[in-house]
Write a protein that holds these residues in place. Structure first.
Motif, PDB file in Angstrom:
ATOM      1  N   GLY A   1       3.768  22.370  12.296  1.00  0.00           N
ATOM      2  CA  GLY A   1       2.887  22.043  11.095  1.00  0.00           C
ATOM      3  C   GLY A   1       1.679  21.124  11.557  1.00  0.00           C
ATOM      4  O   GLY A   1       1.094  20.983  12.610  1.00  0.00           O
ATOM      5  N   CYS A   2       1.741  20.121  10.517  1.00  0.00           N
ATOM      6  CA  CYS A   2       0.438  19.027  10.619  1.00  0.00           C
ATOM      7  C   CYS A   2       0.827  17.983  11.162  1.00  0.00           C
ATOM      8  O   CYS A   2       2.001  17.400  11.835  1.00  0.00           O
ATOM      9  N   ALA A   3       0.001  17.156  11.599  1.00  0.00           N
ATOM     10  CA  ALA A   3      -0.165  15.827  12.508  1.00  0.00           C
ATOM     11  C   ALA A   3       0.952  14.882  11.968  1.00  0.00           C
ATOM     12  O   ALA A   3       1.731  14.278  12.701  1.00  0.00           O
TER      13      ALA A   3
ATOM     14  N   THR B   1      10.088  20.851  11.034  1.00  0.00           N
ATOM     15  CA  THR B   1       9.499  22.077  10.362  1.00  0.00           C
ATOM     16  C   THR B   1       8.588  22.127   9.367  1.00  0.00           C
ATOM     17  O   THR B   1       8.303  21.093   8.805  1.00  0.00           O
ATOM     18  N   CYS B   2       7.630  23.040   9.120  1.00  0.00           N
ATOM     19  CA  CYS B   2       6.688  23.192   8.245  1.00  0.00           C
ATOM     20  C   CYS B   2       6.659  24.386   7.133  1.00  0.00           C
ATOM     21  O   CYS B   2       7.126  25.432   7.711  1.00  0.00           O
ATOM     22  N   SER B   3       6.269  24.034   5.939  1.00  0.00           N
ATOM     23  CA  SER B   3       6.560  25.079   4.783  1.00  0.00           C
ATOM     24  C   SER B   3       5.262  25.548   4.370  1.00  0.00           C
ATOM     25  O   SER B   3       5.215  26.391   3.319  1.00  0.00           O
ATOM     26  N   ILE B   4       4.008  25.349   4.880  1.00  0.00           N
ATOM     27  CA  ILE B   4       2.892  25.394   4.217  1.00  0.00           C
ATOM     28  C   ILE B   4       2.439  26.748   4.002  1.00  0.00           C
ATOM     29  O   ILE B   4       1.802  26.954   2.949  1.00  0.00           O
TER      30      ILE B   4
ATOM     31  N   GLY C   1      12.028  17.998   8.495  1.00  0.00           N
ATOM     32  CA  GLY C   1      10.573  18.292   8.068  1.00  0.00           C
ATOM     33  C   GLY C   1      10.868  18.961   6.742  1.00  0.00           C
ATOM     34  O   GLY C   1      11.789  18.957   5.641  1.00  0.00           O
ATOM     35  N   CYS C   2       9.599  19.729   6.503  1.00  0.00           N
ATOM     36  CA  CYS C   2       9.279  20.189   4.981  1.00  0.00           C
ATOM     37  C   CYS C   2      10.265  21.571   4.778  1.00  0.00           C
ATOM     38  O   CYS C   2      10.781  21.614   3.584  1.00  0.00           O
ATOM     39  N   MET C   3      10.639  22.181   5.775  1.00  0.00           N
ATOM     40  CA  MET C   3      11.544  23.355   5.324  1.00  0.00           C
ATOM     41  C   MET C   3      12.998  22.911   4.895  1.00  0.00           C
ATOM     42  O   MET C   3      13.759  23.348   4.063  1.00  0.00           O
TER      43      MET C   3
ATOM     44  N   GLY D   1      -2.761  10.704   6.932  1.00  0.00           N
ATOM     45  CA  GLY D   1      -1.909  10.838   5.711  1.00  0.00           C
ATOM     46  C   GLY D   1      -2.311  12.213   5.086  1.00  0.00           C
ATOM     47  O   GLY D   1      -3.309  12.721   5.564  1.00  0.00           O
ATOM     48  N   GLN D   2      -1.577  12.472   3.908  1.00  0.00           N
ATOM     49  CA  GLN D   2      -2.042  13.828   3.504  1.00  0.00           C
ATOM     50  C   GLN D   2      -3.283  13.430   2.536  1.00  0.00           C
ATOM     51  O   GLN D   2      -4.140  14.582   2.211  1.00  0.00           O
ATOM     52  N   ASN D   3      -3.777  12.298   2.302  1.00  0.00           N
ATOM     53  CA  ASN D   3      -4.720  11.979   1.427  1.00  0.00           C
ATOM     54  C   ASN D   3      -5.247  10.583   1.583  1.00  0.00           C
ATOM     55  O   ASN D   3      -5.097   9.880   0.761  1.00  0.00           O
TER      56      ASN D   3
HETATM   57 FE1  F3S Z   1       2.645  19.069   7.200  1.00  0.00          FE
HETATM   58 FE2  F3S Z   1       3.505  21.691   7.021  1.00  0.00          FE
HETATM   59 FE3  F3S Z   1       4.928  19.732   5.802  1.00  0.00          FE
HETATM   60  S1  F3S Z   1       1.485  21.005   7.039  1.00  0.00           S
HETATM   61  S2  F3S Z   1       3.335  18.299   5.347  1.00  0.00           S
HETATM   62  S3  F3S Z   1       4.582  19.844   7.982  1.00  0.00           S
HETATM   63  S4  F3S Z   1       4.463  21.656   4.824  1.00  0.00           S
END
Ligand code: F3S
Ligand code: SAH
Ligand code: SF4
Length: 471
Positions: free
Chosen positions: A38-40, A74-77, A108-110, A227-229
């Motif tokens: 996923g993201c940084a 993990t990432c859920s994007i 993480g996100c998952m 940050g996300q934003n």
């Molecule tokens: Fe990042 Fe993926 Fe979560 S982009 S904020 S790890 S859903």
């Protein structure tokens, strides 16, 4: 920047997973192995997790086979991001058979999205830990060691891990991330992040500056505020007599030392203020580079996405950036095939791309995420082959723009911060210029962490090649 990272997949923006270098393995009684997707933000969170685990006597290892604990951040994007993780979990089954005491944790996100459902769906998982619950890892590990499945997915309105010094895992010793805020309040209808990361909160400005200063003192030469934003960063101290905006924070970090480069990611176009742009112009060490996610070039689609700006407003923002920062690099994110997007609206996206001529673009086709506003309100009605064809069209257009952008650089001279040895040749170094473009050049006597003036001689669509010149 990700030169020393074991590349596993290529899903999202920072889209790489890594296994960290071993940290003095002899001083720890147990070992953990961590992969990040996923993201940084996730990569930086893994560094916070590493710090918490070091305190608990766990050292990190790159070798999964010798680990007592495997963690997957993990990432859920998009659906594909989750599928990648599920495939990877399958590959851990063998390790668990060989070492029945091995614990497997999903972070993480998952973890946050699926919660204890993950325990039912993936039998080998022992722990499920959401992004705001990493401080409870020691207790969760103890529970799991006792044979219980352990879950903590509580989201917090306060947690910023501001007091935890991250253990740098991808360690090139030159560039580093510093988280300045967590969560997101924007509620773009396609996006799962507000659900997996919770409400927006800003980290204590003093702890941000302290961390950046420590990095500089340890030889780092670039920090990316994360940050996300980021541009909605807003921190007030407890007494209520000190308020710090993003522009002010940028300035404080830039003032640490002119030799410390400052970058930031990601900015929502609605929040990039003139104050931020003027601060960028004022400090040479704040890099002229802005990630300005467009998502769509159609005002109607932008409205459905709840992005809060129109096509024209976005284009004016691009103008404003170029006015105040004439040589600023601009990158973007684009989604094709969002619910009800027409061919005409797809063309409108391409028109904005023609207008902005992005240096870099991350492009995706829409992937419906359960529980998001778009999933509840709209039908995911664009057939996959149409989404993919539109994606191929914008990818092709962007390829042309970025190649033209690279060709324009030939003949120019840039200050490059050296990040390491080129992957292709030990005789060459690579680094980035202010606008975030990668430049490769012959090593001579230069080293990692040096600033070198490099004249660009040639280019490919991804890399500039040059030679060092005296200033
Ligand atoms: Fe990042 Fe993926 Fe979560 S982009 S904020 S790890 S859903
Ligand atoms: N906070 C960041 C976004 C992080 S997600 C920002 O606003 O810039 C990174 C990118 O993934 C988004 O900008 C968007 O382009 C893409 N994305 C998010 N949700 C998606 C989905 N459901 N389908 C396809 N792409 C998506
Ligand atoms: Fe998602 Fe929008 Fe927040 Fe970015 S700003 S994380 S796209 S909700």
């Amino acid at each position: 920047m990700l030169d020393q990272i074991t590349k596993v997949h290529d899903e999202s923006r920072q889209g790489e997973a890594f296994a960290p270098a071993a940290i003095e393995p002899n001083t720890y009684s147990k070992k953990f192995y961590i992969e990040s997707y996923g993201c940084a933000m996730n990569f930086n969170d893994s560094e916070i997790v590493a710090s918490i685990l070091n305190e608990e006597g766990f050292g990190s290892t790159r070798n999964m086979e010798e680990a007592d604990l495997i963690l997957v951040n993990t990432c859920s994007i998009r659906e594909k991001a989750e599928q990648t993780v599920r495939n990877r979990l399958n590959e851990f089954k063998g390790a668990k058979k060989r070492n029945p005491g091995l614990l497997v944790g999903i972070l993480g996100c998952m973890a946050e999205r699926l919660k204890s459902k993950l325990l039912e769906e993936e039998k080998l998982v022992d722990m499920v830990v959401g992004p705001d619950a990493y401080r409870s890892l020691p207790a969760l590990i103890a529970e799991a060691e006792g044979g219980q499945k352990a879950v903590n997915v509580l989201l917090s309105r306060e947690e910023t891990y501001g007091d935890i010094s991250p253990v740098r895992l991808d360690n090139n010793g030159v560039t580093s991330f510093v988280s300045i805020m967590r969560g997101c309040n924007n509620m773009c209808t396609f996006c799962v992040v507000p659900f997996t990361r919770g409400r927006e909160r800003s980290r204590d400005a003093h702890s941000v500056v302290r961390e950046a200063r420590e990095l500089f003192e340890n030889g780092y030469r670039e920090v990316t505020l994360l940050g996300q934003n980021v541009d909605s960063y807003y921190w007030t101290n407890e007494a209520g007599d000190e308020t710090v905006t993003f522009a002010m924070l940028l300035e404080r970090v830039a003032q640490i030392d002119p030799l410390l480069r400052v970058r930031f990611s990601t900015s929502h176009p609605k929040d990039i203020t003139d104050e931020v742009l003027h601060t960028m112009a004022k400090y040479e060490n704040i890099c002229n580079y802005i990630h300005l996610p467009l998502q769509s070039g159609s005002t109607r689609v932008l409205q459905l996405m709840n992005r809060t700006y129109t096509r024209e407003w976005y284009m004016k923002k691009v103008d404003r950036i170029r006015e105040i920062l004439p040589d600023c690099g601009i990158s973007t994110d684009i989604i094709t095939g969002f619910c009800t997007e027409t061919e005409e609206e797809h063309r409108e996206t391409m028109e904005v791309m023609e207008y902005a001529r992005y240096d870099l673009a991350y492009m995706y086709f829409y992937s419906e995420r359960p529980g998001t506003l778009a999933a509840r309100r709209y039908q995911d009605d664009i057939p996959e082959e149409v989404k993919k064809r539109r994606l191929a069209e914008i990818v092709e257009l962007h390829r042309r723009h970025s190649l033209e952008g690279m060709q324009r650089e030939v003949g120019r001279t840039y200050k490059v911060l050296v990040e390491g040895t080129s992957k292709r040749s030990a005789e060459e170094l690579f680094g980035r210029n202010d606008q975030n473009k990668v430049i490769v050049f012959p090593k001579e006597n230069y080293q990692k962490g040096d600033y070198v003036m490099v004249k660009v001689d040639s280019c490919t669509s991804g890399t500039l090649r040059g030679t060092a010149v005296s200033e």
